[in-house]
Design a protein around this motif. Sequence first.
Motif, mmCIF file in Angstrom:
data_model
loop_
_atom_site.group_PDB
_atom_site.id
_atom_site.type_symbol
_atom_site.label_atom_id
_atom_site.label_comp_id
_atom_site.label_asym_id
_atom_site.label_seq_id
_atom_site.Cartn_x
_atom_site.Cartn_y
_atom_site.Cartn_z
ATOM 1 N N THR A 123 3.077 3.947 -6.282
ATOM 2 C CA THR A 123 1.613 3.946 -6.201
ATOM 3 C C THR A 123 1.120 2.683 -5.510
ATOM 4 N N LYS A 124 1.708 1.547 -5.840
ATOM 5 C CA LYS A 124 1.313 0.276 -5.224
ATOM 6 C C LYS A 124 1.565 0.304 -3.708
ATOM 7 N N ILE A 125 2.735 0.797 -3.320
ATOM 8 C CA ILE A 125 3.072 0.894 -1.894
ATOM 9 C C ILE A 125 2.135 1.880 -1.204
ATOM 10 N N SER A 126 1.924 3.030 -1.822
ATOM 11 C CA SER A 126 1.051 4.058 -1.235
ATOM 12 C C SER A 126 -0.375 3.549 -1.069
ATOM 13 N N ASP A 127 -0.892 2.872 -2.083
ATOM 14 C CA ASP A 127 -2.247 2.307 -1.990
ATOM 15 C C ASP A 127 -2.358 1.331 -0.825
ATOM 16 N N LEU A 128 -1.344 0.504 -0.655
ATOM 17 C CA LEU A 128 -1.332 -0.451 0.456
ATOM 18 C C LEU A 128 -1.361 0.286 1.794
ATOM 19 N N LEU A 129 -0.566 1.330 1.914
ATOM 20 C CA LEU A 129 -0.529 2.111 3.152
ATOM 21 C C LEU A 129 -1.867 2.783 3.440
ATOM 22 N N ILE A 130 -2.445 3.403 2.429
ATOM 23 C CA ILE A 130 -3.726 4.098 2.610
ATOM 24 C C ILE A 130 -4.817 3.102 2.998
ATOM 25 N N ASN A 131 -4.820 1.940 2.365
ATOM 26 C CA ASN A 131 -5.829 0.915 2.676
ATOM 27 C C ASN A 131 -5.673 0.359 4.089
ATOM 28 N N ASP A 132 -4.427 0.299 4.597
ATOM 29 C CA ASP A 132 -4.173 -0.232 5.940
ATOM 30 C C ASP A 132 -4.221 0.840 7.026
ATOM 31 N N PHE A 133 -4.409 2.093 6.625
ATOM 32 C CA PHE A 133 -4.422 3.188 7.593
ATOM 33 C C PHE A 133 -5.667 3.110 8.464
ATOM 34 N N PRO A 134 -5.621 3.319 9.764
ATOM 35 C CA PRO A 134 -4.509 3.781 10.575
ATOM 36 C C PRO A 134 -3.732 2.667 11.273
ATOM 37 N N SER A 135 -4.040 1.400 11.007
ATOM 38 C CA SER A 135 -3.349 0.321 11.727
ATOM 39 C C SER A 135 -1.871 0.216 11.343
ATOM 40 N N ARG A 136 -1.518 0.762 10.184
ATOM 41 C CA ARG A 136 -0.113 0.723 9.752
ATOM 42 C C ARG A 136 0.290 2.145 9.368
ATOM 43 N N ARG A 137 1.033 2.781 10.281
ATOM 44 C CA ARG A 137 1.435 4.174 10.045
ATOM 45 C C ARG A 137 2.935 4.333 9.866
ATOM 46 N N MET A 138 3.678 3.251 10.040
ATOM 47 C CA MET A 138 5.133 3.336 9.931
ATOM 48 C C MET A 138 5.626 2.513 8.759
ATOM 49 N N ILE A 139 6.594 3.086 8.035
ATOM 50 C CA ILE A 139 7.259 2.379 6.946
ATOM 51 C C ILE A 139 8.721 2.265 7.357
ATOM 52 N N GLY A 144 -4.720 14.905 2.098
ATOM 53 C CA GLY A 144 -4.915 14.747 3.535
ATOM 54 C C GLY A 144 -3.858 13.903 4.224
ATOM 55 N N PHE A 145 -2.993 13.252 3.464
ATOM 56 C CA PHE A 145 -1.944 12.414 4.057
ATOM 57 C C PHE A 145 -0.584 13.061 3.865
ATOM 58 N N GLU A 146 0.230 13.013 4.915
ATOM 59 C CA GLU A 146 1.593 13.521 4.855
ATOM 60 C C GLU A 146 2.532 12.494 5.473
ATOM 61 N N CYS A 147 3.832 12.717 5.310
ATOM 62 C CA CYS A 147 4.844 11.806 5.845
ATOM 63 C C CYS A 147 5.949 12.592 6.539
ATOM 64 N N GLN A 148 6.497 11.998 7.551
ATOM 65 C CA GLN A 148 7.708 12.496 8.197
ATOM 66 C C GLN A 148 8.773 11.412 8.015
ATOM 67 N N VAL A 149 9.998 11.831 7.704
ATOM 68 C CA VAL A 149 11.104 10.888 7.540
ATOM 69 C C VAL A 149 12.014 11.002 8.753
ATOM 70 N N LEU A 150 12.321 9.855 9.346
ATOM 71 C CA LEU A 150 13.177 9.796 10.527
ATOM 72 C C LEU A 150 14.374 8.891 10.225
ATOM 73 N N PRO A 151 15.558 9.492 9.993
ATOM 74 C CA PRO A 151 16.741 8.671 9.701
ATOM 75 C C PRO A 151 17.320 8.047 10.977
ATOM 76 N N MET A 152 17.561 6.754 10.935
ATOM 77 C CA MET A 152 18.176 6.077 12.083
ATOM 78 C C MET A 152 19.568 6.631 12.364
ATOM 79 N N ASN A 165 -2.689 13.444 12.706
ATOM 80 C CA ASN A 165 -3.547 12.257 12.679
ATOM 81 C C ASN A 165 -3.449 11.445 11.391
ATOM 82 N N ASN A 166 -3.233 12.103 10.259
ATOM 83 C CA ASN A 166 -3.155 11.391 8.971
ATOM 84 C C ASN A 166 -1.732 11.284 8.446
ATOM 85 N N ASP A 167 -0.751 11.335 9.326
ATOM 86 C CA ASP A 167 0.646 11.248 8.893
ATOM 87 C C ASP A 167 1.179 9.824 8.989
ATOM 88 N N PHE A 168 2.091 9.540 8.080
ATOM 89 C CA PHE A 168 2.884 8.312 8.136
ATOM 90 C C PHE A 168 4.277 8.674 8.614
#
Length: 169
Positions: free
Chosen positions: A5-21, A48-56, A124-127
């Motif tokens: 929740t703490k990480i998610s809140d930080l991401l939502i608050n910084d959106f859209p300037s920070r879209r990558m984790i 309204g927010f979704e995520c895509q996971v990209l494994p290196m 548009n609302n994806d991380f």
Amino acid sequence: SKMLTKISDLLINDFPSRRMIAVSGCSSSGKSTFSKLLKSHIERNYAGFECQVLPMDSYFMNREDRPRDENGKIDYESMRIIHTDLLAKRIDDLLEGHSIPERKYDYVNGIGADLEGTKLTLKNNDFLIVEGLHALNSDFLKKITKTNALKIYISPIAPLSIDCEHPVD
């Protein structure tokens, strides 16, 4: 759950300037599991927010093309065995709204390839969660120009004991 929740809140608050984790950690530390948990937490709790996971790991070089050390051995922990330029370009493309081909690495045959007809797209609302051993490597991250990444390092805490009755501190 509180940490997610703490990480998610930080991401939502910084959106859209920070879209990558960027999620990193040692081998078998739980990077993939954590990435899936974070994706699930965000999608379940933040409408309204979704995520895509990209494994290196999907961007490993073919086994036969990997650089070798002076003894002819492959350093499996080296970032040099990953197509970092291709991966960084594709991350930037995703963040600009373009689709990229999904990619898989076949561990048995040692070959990586794009999957035919399968695309990955960020709405548009994806991380984008990029997970891998070198996800926090500054040489890799500076190649990504389209976002500011939230950096997360996973470190397992495992108790050590000689036997069931003698834990080691």
